[in-house]
Design a protein around this motif. Structure first.
Motif, PDB file in Angstrom:
ATOM      1  N   ILE A  50       0.862  -1.187   0.000  1.00  0.00           N
ATOM      2  CA  ILE A  50       0.000   0.000   0.000  1.00  0.00           C
ATOM      3  C   ILE A  50       0.897   1.236   0.000  1.00  0.00           C
ATOM      4  O   ILE A  50       1.802   1.353   0.818  1.00  0.00           O
ATOM      5  CB  ILE A  50      -0.938   0.020   1.219  1.00  0.00           C
ATOM      6  N   SER A  51       0.638   2.141  -0.895  1.00  0.00           N
ATOM      7  CA  SER A  51       1.436   3.348  -1.024  1.00  0.00           C
ATOM      8  C   SER A  51       0.768   4.512  -0.298  1.00  0.00           C
ATOM      9  O   SER A  51      -0.412   4.776  -0.493  1.00  0.00           O
ATOM     10  CB  SER A  51       1.605   3.709  -2.503  1.00  0.00           C
ATOM     11  N   GLY A  52       1.511   5.162   0.579  1.00  0.00           N
ATOM     12  CA  GLY A  52       1.018   6.403   1.180  1.00  0.00           C
ATOM     13  C   GLY A  52       0.188   6.231   2.420  1.00  0.00           C
ATOM     14  O   GLY A  52      -0.578   7.134   2.771  1.00  0.00           O
ATOM     15  N   GLY A  53       0.305   5.123   3.132  1.00  0.00           N
ATOM     16  CA  GLY A  53      -0.434   4.936   4.378  1.00  0.00           C
ATOM     17  C   GLY A  53      -1.721   4.180   4.171  1.00  0.00           C
ATOM     18  O   GLY A  53      -2.261   4.114   3.067  1.00  0.00           O
ATOM     19  N   VAL A  54      -2.238   3.597   5.275  1.00  0.00           N
ATOM     20  CA  VAL A  54      -3.391   2.714   5.180  1.00  0.00           C
ATOM     21  C   VAL A  54      -4.671   3.345   5.707  1.00  0.00           C
ATOM     22  O   VAL A  54      -5.741   2.762   5.567  1.00  0.00           O
ATOM     23  CB  VAL A  54      -3.136   1.397   5.926  1.00  0.00           C
ATOM     24  N   ASN A  55      -4.575   4.501   6.339  1.00  0.00           N
ATOM     25  CA  ASN A  55      -5.757   5.133   6.944  1.00  0.00           C
ATOM     26  C   ASN A  55      -6.062   6.480   6.314  1.00  0.00           C
ATOM     27  O   ASN A  55      -5.166   7.304   6.143  1.00  0.00           O
ATOM     28  CB  ASN A  55      -5.530   5.359   8.444  1.00  0.00           C
ATOM     29  N   GLU A  56      -7.331   6.703   5.974  1.00  0.00           N
ATOM     30  CA  GLU A  56      -7.831   8.057   5.731  1.00  0.00           C
ATOM     31  C   GLU A  56      -8.599   8.411   7.003  1.00  0.00           C
ATOM     32  O   GLU A  56      -9.796   8.146   7.118  1.00  0.00           O
ATOM     33  CB  GLU A  56      -8.730   8.101   4.494  1.00  0.00           C
ATOM     34  N   GLY A  57      -7.891   8.952   7.972  1.00  0.00           N
ATOM     35  CA  GLY A  57      -8.433   9.072   9.317  1.00  0.00           C
ATOM     36  C   GLY A  57      -9.073  10.390   9.657  1.00  0.00           C
ATOM     37  O   GLY A  57      -9.334  10.669  10.831  1.00  0.00           O
ATOM     38  N   THR A  58      -9.334  11.218   8.666  1.00  0.00           N
ATOM     39  CA  THR A  58      -9.832  12.562   8.964  1.00  0.00           C
ATOM     40  C   THR A  58     -11.279  12.571   9.437  1.00  0.00           C
ATOM     41  O   THR A  58     -11.680  13.425  10.214  1.00  0.00           O
ATOM     42  CB  THR A  58      -9.709  13.444   7.713  1.00  0.00           C
ATOM     43  N   VAL A  59     -12.070  11.634   8.952  1.00  0.00           N
ATOM     44  CA  VAL A  59     -13.484  11.577   9.328  1.00  0.00           C
ATOM     45  C   VAL A  59     -13.843  10.143   9.688  1.00  0.00           C
ATOM     46  O   VAL A  59     -13.062   9.224   9.473  1.00  0.00           O
ATOM     47  CB  VAL A  59     -14.405  12.085   8.190  1.00  0.00           C
TER      48      VAL A  59
END
Length: 926
Positions: free
Chosen positions: A171-180
């Motif tokens: 996975i490129s660029g991290g595994v979490n979209e943690g903003t919401v």
């Protein structure tokens, strides 16, 4: 047709020395090999080395040598001074992309002949497996069709490729979209990284497919991607996509979506499990409304109207897909209460949870999970790393399977994905699961959970030829992967980088045990216990079949065959069983930490600078559940160690794993002083080296100051002048600085190890290296220093992309070959019971099996200077004994009895009690 033997693995590369020619033969060389190309120089880190690189795809890296050919070695001999000062750069094994290329290709057509086939649907049997066009077309006995490559599998084992239901590799660029809290519109499909070296290392462990998941920062996270693993130069993400089965989406419950262990409280909703539940009900009610709006719009259009369409919302589109069953939910979960909550929420909205991941308390509600129809994908034995993992048990996967749940074991780790066969095997040892069902935990069951059970997961006609050839049973810790095929094509071929396959190390028991020849039964002493009829593994000599061990008043008084058992003795019949010395776990935090993420339960480290007067002994908690849990895998003694990031962290203690107070647990207080060697990266620039130099200089100054302090106090006692002010730190440090007591120098990478060797040499310390994950790179320097090593953890990931995939596994064997004294330490605060598997892996990758057992029994006792009491089964020693139903190091083995100081110890633990309680609950509902 040509038949090629796998007996001599190829090609052989470097093993502490750089071979000018590679040895051995490829498993199956090309049918029409081309002429050799000229060697191409390859830049590796700071050294220019030359390797033979073939231009023709599928050609071996080096042609087979004739029997009479000689192998030239380029050997650099360096002194300790040369190596530690950088005057001479030692050579060591390495791995490049060219060396990762298989020596042959099949084109998807291959016959594997005479292997023991573990189909995952029936008991193992010897058979041929024919692959045509990437599919399995026949299993049985057959002739090879014309032009089909044949691999000789006699004596080898063939298993289905591992399917990992939960990974975050590639996975490129991290595994979490943690903003919401809801990010259902993001998709891992967009961020596949096809050149992640973790893919190759996973293939080396037999993993052929994996689901890459969004992280667990959101109650409703992003969408998943399913990959078939391949390793080719310049491959693309599209080359990896497994275009089969339904798409998945990640949900998460508990600590992570409510951000229990990070972030600012109140920064983002939800902050509680109440809020997590509310998200599901709010989100799916809105998704229902959204679907109704679009249904009405579509109906109006179909009726000939021209209505305005509803506002397009890609996030709600994903939630509607969940409601309609087009997106399968994979839910991160831990506690039983939240698992039930999610099941009920899904049922309320009319959809089914596909798979519950982690699900560490799933066994508590196994009946409800089965009734709902969800699958489960769990860890084999991880526990206590946070509060919601505190009730995790190693029988979870088996109990869920027994309850009728589609159960699997997954990795969620770039390290675990390298040995999932062995993680599955633990369910045999802990819960008595049958081997076929255990193998299904990492093959067929996860394939079914991902909707691809008709394609992969078992060796059956019509399925994809995702196959793994091993040198032993896939559930054995001693087995290595030799070939991994995906769609019938070779994607991994084992390379013997360290030379142990070609030239196995042999074990010769050293004659250095301390034995009390006068030990005998005392007629006036206490009760004698006799363990009779088993195989006695003394570890200081050959195993004794049908042996007898006598002990009295806590000490062994007789070992051998045909010994007279005194009248009135307690007799333990060990027929068919194996008796071992108790395991000694070095480098643990047993008794100092209960749940590593909760500071209130963690007493492993102190703030401030150097603190040599700190000791762990009085902080050891005798009621810690970890003590009982670790006994179930044979650990009878442990070294509890103070942790820290830099400097002098304090003094450890050696404990027995039985007692009601810390004083009863204590075997030796203040056994070693622990020092974190100032870290220097292997590619440090001059500024880094100056900074490291300052740290080392300060550390040396502290030791020298302690020596001066001790000298002044001795002179003051003679009346020459007043004593210096009492300094508890210098007082505690003085005997270690004087070389009177042992110092543990913690150093992992090569340059830091060299720093530690320089420090020990300059100060004249009685030192032991701890950690030493890159000891194999500087083994000559370590050997020249004479320092022993406590190695660990073995089960870890190589630190450099140029390190061979098995560098950490082979580390112990490299030390053993060089004559370096060593033990294997736990190196893991949550699961030191897995020390036996660390030793088993070291044995699989070159260390003689007998030496692997000694590395966790006799050698630790020797390093602790406790050979008179511990480490082997010999007259005069303490009766720390472990009785098993098989090989101590195998994950399928069960510990059946234990004695500490001659006292029989219960093997009941928090885990066994939870297993028994909730197994009864699950059975009552069937």
């Amino acid at each position: 047709m040509r038949i090629h033997s796998i007996a001599a693995l190829a090609p052989i590369a470097l093993a502490s020395v750089l071979f000018a020619q590679q040895q051995g033969r490829p498993i199956a060389p090309p049918l029409d090999p081309e002429e050799d190309e000229a060697p191409v120089p390859v830049q590796v880190e700071d050294e220019l080395v030359v390797e033979e690189v073939q231009a023709q795809e599928g050609r071996p890296l080096a042609p087979p040598l004739d029997d009479e050919d000689e192998v030239t070695e380029l050997v650099e001999v360096a002194t300790l001074e040369d190596i530690t000062t950088g005057e001479s750069a030692p050579t060591h094994a390495f791995e490049t992309q060219a060396l990762r290329e298989p020596s042959f290709r099949t084109g998807g057509d291959v016959l594997i002949r005479g292997a023991t086939v573990h189909s995952a649907v029936a008991p193992a049997r010897v058979a041929d497996v024919l692959v045509r066009g990437g599919d399995i077309t026949a299993v049985g006995s057959m002739a090879a069709p014309a032009g089909v490559r044949v691999i000789d599998g006699k004596g080898l084992h063939l298993a289905p490729g591992v399917v990992d239901a939960h990974s975050h590799l590639a996975i490129s660029g991290g595994v979490n979209e943690g903003t919401v809290s809801i990010t259902a519109d993001v998709d891992m499909t967009d961020v596949v990284r096809p050149d992640d070296l973790g893919i190759y290392r996973a293939l080396a462990g037999g993993t052929t497919a994996m689901q890459i998941l969004h992280g667990s920062a959101n109650a409703i996270g992003g969408q998943a991607e399913l990959l078939k693993l391949r390793w080719r130069e310049n491959q693309t993400a599209d080359d990896l996509r497994f275009e089969s089965g339904p798409k998945g989406i990640k949900f998460a419950l508990g600590e992570n979506p409510k951000r229990s262990n990070w972030g600012t409280p109140g920064e983002r909703f939800p902050g509680s499990r109440m809020g997590v539940e509310a998200i599901y009900y709010r989100a799916f009610e809105r998704a229902r409304e959204y679907a109704t709006e679009w249904d009405a719009y579509d109906a109006a259009v179909a009726a000939g109207g021209d209505p305005s369409p509803p506002r397009k919302d890609v996030r709600l589109d994903a939630l509607v897909a969940v409601l309609r069953g087009d997106l399968v939910v994979h839910a991160h979960s831990y506690r039983a209460d939240e698992i039930l909550m999610l099941l009920r929420a899904a049922e309320h909205f009319g959809f089914r949870i596909g798979t519950l991941h982690h699900v560490l308390e799933g066994y508590k509600v196994a009946r409800e999970i089965a009734e709902h129809g969800a699958g489960t994908s769990t860890f084999s034995d991880w526990w206590a790393y946070k509060i919601e993992a505190y009730d995790a048990i190693p029988g979870n996967a088996a109990l869920l399977d027994e309850a009728g749940v589609l159960s699997s074991v997954k990795s969620d780790s770039g390290e675990l994905i390298r040995h999932l066969y062995h993680e599955a095997a633990k369910s045999v040892g802990y819960a008595g699961m049958d081997p076929v069902s255990a193998l299904q935990l990492v093959t067929l069951n996860p394939a079914k959970q991902l909707g691809v059970g008709d394609r992969v997961g078992s060796i059956e006609v019509g399925k994809d030829a995702d196959l793994v050839l091993l040198d032993g049973d896939p559930l054995s810790v001693y087995s290595k992967v030799l070939l991994t095929l995906v769609d019938g094509e070779v994607e991994f071929e084992r390379r013997d980088a360290y030379g142990f396959d070609a030239e196995p190390l042999t074990f010769v028991a050293p004659d250095d045990d301390l034995v009390d020849d006068d030990a005998a039964v005392d007629p006036d002493g206490g009760l004698v216990t006799a363990i009779i009829g088993g195989t006695v593994h003394t570890v200081s000599g050959d195993p004794i079949s049908n042996g007898t061990v006598l002990f009295q008043d806590g000490r062994i008084v007789g070992v051998g065959t045909g010994l007279r058992v005194p009248s009135g003795a307690e007799v333990v019949n060990a027929s068919g069983k194996h008796l071992w010395p108790g395991v000694i776990a070095l480098d643990t935090s047993l008794g100092l930490t209960e749940i590593s993420s909760i500071r209130a339960t963690d007493d492993t480290r102190e703030m401030g600078g150097d603190q040599p007067d700190l000791r762990v002994a009085a902080s050891i908690h005798p009621e810690s559940a970890h003590l009982d849990v670790n006994r179930t895998r044979g650990v009878t003694r442990a070294q509890s160690v103070p942790r820290g990031y830099r400097g002098i962290t304090g003094q450890s203690a050696v404990i027995r794993l039985e007692g009601s107070t810390w004083e009863e647990l204590l075997y030796e207080d203040r056994d070693m002083l622990h020092v974190q060697v100032p870290t220097l990266s292997n590619d440090a620039d001059e500024d880094d080296k100056r900074e490291e130099g300052a740290g080392s200089k300060a550390l040396r100054h502290t030791f020298e100051e302690a020596r001066r302090y001790a000298d002044l106090r001795r002179q003051a006692e003679l009346g020459d002048f007043p004593a210096p002010p009492y300094d508890p730190r210098l007082e505690a440090l003085a005997p270690f600085a004087a070389g009177e007591r042992r110092v543990a120098l913690h150093a992992d990478n090569a340059q830091t190890i060299l720093n530690g060797l320089r420090l020990a040499d300059a100060l004249g310390l009685d030192a032991v290296l701890y950690g030493a994950s890159e000891a194999w790179k500087v083994v000559d320097a370590i050997q020249a220093s004479g320092l022993p090593v406590v190695l660990g953890p073995v089960l870890s990931i190589p630190s450099s992309s140029y390190d061979p995939y098995d560098a950490c596994y082979a580390n112990a064997a490299v030390l053993h070959r060089a004559g370096v004294p060593f033990a294997i330490g736990a190196g893991n605060d949550d699961n030191p019971r897995n020390l036996i598997f660390h030793a088993g892996f070291a044995a699989a990758f070159g260390l003689p099996r007998e030496e692997a057992v000694r590395a966790i029994t006799y050698n630790p006792a020797k390093i602790l200077r406790a050979r008179a009491d511990l480490g082997s089964i010999a007259p005069g020693k303490l009766a720390d004994l472990v009785l098993t139903d098989g090989d101590l190091l195998e994950p399928t083995t069960r510990v059946e009895a234990m004695w500490v100081d001659g006292e029989r110890i219960s093997l009941r633990s928090k885990h066994t009690e939870l297993y028994d309680r909730y197994r009864s609950r699950a059975q009552a509902g069937r």
